[in-house]
Design a protein around this motif. Sequence first.
Motif, short mmCIF file in Angstrom:
data_model
loop_
_atom_site.label_atom_id
_atom_site.label_comp_id
_atom_site.label_asym_id
_atom_site.label_seq_id
_atom_site.Cartn_x
_atom_site.Cartn_y
_atom_site.Cartn_z
N GLY A 50 0.80 -1.22 0.00
CA GLY A 50 0.00 0.00 0.00
C GLY A 50 0.83 1.27 0.00
N ASN A 51 2.01 1.25 -0.61
CA ASN A 51 2.89 2.42 -0.69
C ASN A 51 3.23 3.00 0.68
N ILE A 52 3.61 2.14 1.60
CA ILE A 52 3.94 2.62 2.95
C ILE A 52 5.10 3.60 2.95
N HIS A 53 5.93 3.57 1.91
CA HIS A 53 7.07 4.49 1.87
C HIS A 53 6.62 5.96 1.85
N SER A 54 5.45 6.24 1.32
CA SER A 54 4.98 7.63 1.29
C SER A 54 3.98 7.93 2.41
N ARG A 55 3.43 6.90 3.05
CA ARG A 55 2.46 7.10 4.13
C ARG A 55 3.10 7.05 5.51
N SER A 56 4.34 6.66 5.59
CA SER A 56 5.03 6.50 6.85
C SER A 56 5.29 7.84 7.54
N LEU A 57 5.36 7.83 8.87
CA LEU A 57 5.78 9.03 9.61
C LEU A 57 7.25 9.32 9.34
N SER A 58 7.93 8.35 8.82
CA SER A 58 9.33 8.47 8.45
C SER A 58 9.44 8.10 6.96
N ALA A 59 8.87 8.96 6.12
CA ALA A 59 8.74 8.66 4.69
C ALA A 59 10.09 8.54 4.00
N TRP A 60 10.09 7.80 2.90
CA TRP A 60 11.29 7.65 2.10
C TRP A 60 10.92 7.53 0.63
N SER A 61 11.93 7.72 -0.21
CA SER A 61 11.75 7.52 -1.64
C SER A 61 12.71 6.40 -2.06
N TRP A 62 12.52 5.89 -3.26
CA TRP A 62 13.35 4.81 -3.76
C TRP A 62 14.38 5.34 -4.74
N ARG A 63 15.61 4.84 -4.62
CA ARG A 63 16.69 5.19 -5.52
C ARG A 63 17.27 3.88 -6.04
N SER A 64 17.50 3.80 -7.34
CA SER A 64 18.04 2.57 -7.90
C SER A 64 19.52 2.71 -8.22
N SER A 65 20.22 1.60 -8.15
CA SER A 65 21.61 1.55 -8.60
C SER A 65 21.75 0.30 -9.47
N THR A 66 22.37 0.48 -10.63
CA THR A 66 22.52 -0.63 -11.56
C THR A 66 24.00 -0.88 -11.81
N VAL A 67 24.39 -2.14 -11.69
CA VAL A 67 25.75 -2.57 -11.97
C VAL A 67 25.64 -3.72 -12.97
N LYS A 68 26.26 -3.54 -14.13
CA LYS A 68 26.12 -4.49 -15.24
C LYS A 68 26.49 -5.92 -14.87
N ASN A 69 27.59 -6.13 -14.18
CA ASN A 69 28.08 -7.48 -13.89
C ASN A 69 27.65 -8.01 -12.53
N ARG A 70 26.48 -7.55 -12.05
CA ARG A 70 25.97 -7.99 -10.75
C ARG A 70 24.60 -8.63 -10.96
N ILE A 71 24.29 -9.63 -10.16
CA ILE A 71 22.95 -10.23 -10.13
C ILE A 71 22.45 -10.08 -8.71
N PRO A 72 21.34 -9.40 -8.47
CA PRO A 72 20.55 -8.68 -9.46
C PRO A 72 21.30 -7.43 -9.93
N SER A 73 21.11 -7.08 -11.19
CA SER A 73 21.85 -5.93 -11.74
C SER A 73 21.35 -4.63 -11.15
N THR A 74 20.05 -4.55 -10.82
CA THR A 74 19.50 -3.32 -10.23
C THR A 74 19.04 -3.59 -8.81
N LEU A 75 19.50 -2.76 -7.89
CA LEU A 75 19.05 -2.79 -6.49
C LEU A 75 18.33 -1.49 -6.19
N TRP A 76 17.24 -1.58 -5.46
CA TRP A 76 16.49 -0.40 -5.05
C TRP A 76 16.77 -0.14 -3.59
#
Length: 140
Positions: A50-76
């Motif tokens: 339910g999108n708790i990241h925006s409803r929380s009293l301690s809200a946060w946003s998501w940032r991604s990082s992608t590394v080509k030779n990593r599995i998973p390649s993208t981490l949030w």
Amino acid sequence: MRLTHGVFTLLICGSVLWVVSSAAKLKAPPGCDSMLAFSSEVSSLSEGNGNIHSRSLSAWSWRSSTVKNRIPSTLWEAECSSSFCSSPNPGHKDGHNLNSVPVYQDVLVLNRQDGKRCYTASYQSVAVGCTCVWAQTSTN
């Protein structure tokens, strides 16, 4: 359809033999101890929460990082929206006695070795959300 015990056993044994013979054909790349198979299914970050990241009293946003030779390649990773928490009581300044801090979890990742089809497994610490904690004082 009703299977007798003998036919059912034959089907299971046949399936096991197929899996074993198929696995025997796979060879690990030179310089690797073993072969790894994994699922590539990915679920949505906000699925079921339910999108708790925006409803929380301690809200946060998501940032991604992608590394080509990593599995998973993208981490949030979670990034706290503020260093203070929102006040649960409108009109009160309770939120300034509370700090918003990230919560971390170790995630297993595979990193591809240079120029090879081999991967090394390691844990990477990732912020998975933010929470409210009492502000530190000199007596804490």
